[in-house]
Design a protein around this motif. Sequence first.
Motif, PDB file in Angstrom:
ATOM      1  N   UNK A 128      -5.594  -7.578  80.065  1.00 36.46           N
ATOM      2  CA  UNK A 128      -5.476  -7.730  81.515  1.00 36.46           C
ATOM      3  C   UNK A 128      -4.031  -7.516  81.944  1.00 36.46           C
ATOM      4  N   UNK A 129      -3.854  -6.716  82.967  1.00 37.69           N
ATOM      5  CA  UNK A 129      -2.513  -6.459  83.478  1.00 37.69           C
ATOM      6  C   UNK A 129      -1.889  -5.172  83.001  1.00 37.69           C
ATOM      7  N   UNK A 130      -2.592  -4.441  82.116  1.00 35.80           N
ATOM      8  CA  UNK A 130      -2.071  -3.165  81.607  1.00 35.80           C
ATOM      9  C   UNK A 130      -3.044  -2.048  81.945  1.00 35.80           C
ATOM     10  N   UNK A 131      -2.517  -0.819  82.041  1.00 35.50           N
ATOM     11  CA  UNK A 131      -3.385   0.321  82.324  1.00 35.50           C
ATOM     12  C   UNK A 131      -2.800   1.590  81.738  1.00 35.50           C
ATOM     13  N   UNK A 132      -3.682   2.545  81.484  1.00 36.05           N
ATOM     14  CA  UNK A 132      -3.240   3.890  81.122  1.00 36.05           C
ATOM     15  C   UNK A 132      -2.855   4.618  82.400  1.00 36.05           C
ATOM     16  N   UNK A 133      -1.608   5.056  82.477  1.00 35.79           N
ATOM     17  CA  UNK A 133      -1.146   5.744  83.680  1.00 35.79           C
ATOM     18  C   UNK A 133      -1.289   7.248  83.564  1.00 35.79           C
ATOM     19  N   UNK A 134      -1.362   7.766  82.344  1.00 35.35           N
ATOM     20  CA  UNK A 134      -1.489   9.215  82.161  1.00 35.35           C
ATOM     21  C   UNK A 134      -1.906   9.522  80.736  1.00 35.35           C
ATOM     22  N   UNK A 135      -2.686  10.575  80.585  1.00 38.94           N
ATOM     23  CA  UNK A 135      -2.974  11.180  79.281  1.00 38.94           C
ATOM     24  C   UNK A 135      -2.461  12.608  79.359  1.00 38.94           C
ATOM     25  N   UNK A 136      -1.634  12.988  78.388  1.00 41.13           N
ATOM     26  CA  UNK A 136      -1.008  14.311  78.397  1.00 41.13           C
ATOM     27  C   UNK A 136      -1.950  15.358  77.818  1.00 41.13           C
ATOM     28  N   UNK A 137      -1.579  16.620  77.994  1.00 44.29           N
ATOM     29  CA  UNK A 137      -2.401  17.702  77.463  1.00 44.29           C
ATOM     30  C   UNK A 137      -2.540  17.559  75.956  1.00 44.29           C
TER      31      UNK A 137
END
Length: 333
Positions: free
Chosen positions: A92-101
């Motif tokens: 809780x409180x964390x997230x994936x902000x981006x996945x790169x190519x």
Amino acid sequence: MTLAAPRTLTIATRESRLALWQAEHVRALLQQHGHAVELLGMTTLGDQILDRSLSKVGGKGLFVKELELALEQGRADLAVHSLKDVPMELPTGFELAAVLQREDARDAWVSPHCAGLAELPHAAVVGTSSLRRVVLLRALLQELGRSDVRIEPLRGNLDTRLRKLDAGQYHAIVLAAAGLMRLGLEARIRHRFEPEQMLPAAGQGALGIEVLASRPELAQALQPLAHGPSWAAAAAERAVSRTLGGSCSMPLAAYATWVQAPAQERLEAGGTLQLQAAWGEPEGEPLLLRASASARVDSLAAADALGVQVAQQLQRAGARGSGPAGHASAPAA
């Protein structure tokens, strides 16, 4: 009022050579978008425990917990991970902000003497750190009638694993092709397993960037690095594992490919995503269950739904998850 990302961003990273390459790669991309970037090198519990298999000591989440603590304490702004090391359910409180190519997602056969499984000498030893690879290798060896070959645990960072191979502890080892390629070690690859032979792990070959969910300005700053088609493919794969309670103690493979890719690589343009998954028994009589499906995908939610569909196929075929009713209860493999 919209918050601006800090002028200098700090990346929390493990200190293995591959992890540092990954962090440096993200730093270079962020610098191209005008950000000043620093690295915070850390040693994780997963790096310290080398005498036991990950499935017995808490899974690959051990590689990310210290980095998450650095985010929570404000010592770092983002953490860069090999996506296959990231638990299917973030705290809780964390997230994936981006996945790169994504880089090459395939598994690689590395051996100084044997070009492939068929060339292994009698009573040969093959090393791998992954229960997924164990069940898939067992299936391939069974097809070859090679009950004499032993599959033994292999721990340590990529350089350590290669040293163990070169020291003669194994006749061959199986590693992710992406890591070897990123470190300029592609020449060590004798053979790449096609997905039909050895289905990759969920997220293999992709890098993920984790931030605090309370830092929307960071998530926004990272959007130029995100690759929508790669993110959606990984989201579908991770949904299979999450639905089955994916953990390091569950031998599960999941791999998604675009049959029809979104126009101009814009996910919202939509395309057709095909997802394959496999689940097996690492001990006893070899058992390998497979499932697949395809769907039009134009969002991460649609990719997630495809993953759930394939996971349910595996469940109906007899695959067992690691948590109650197949819900997530442990970190990812």
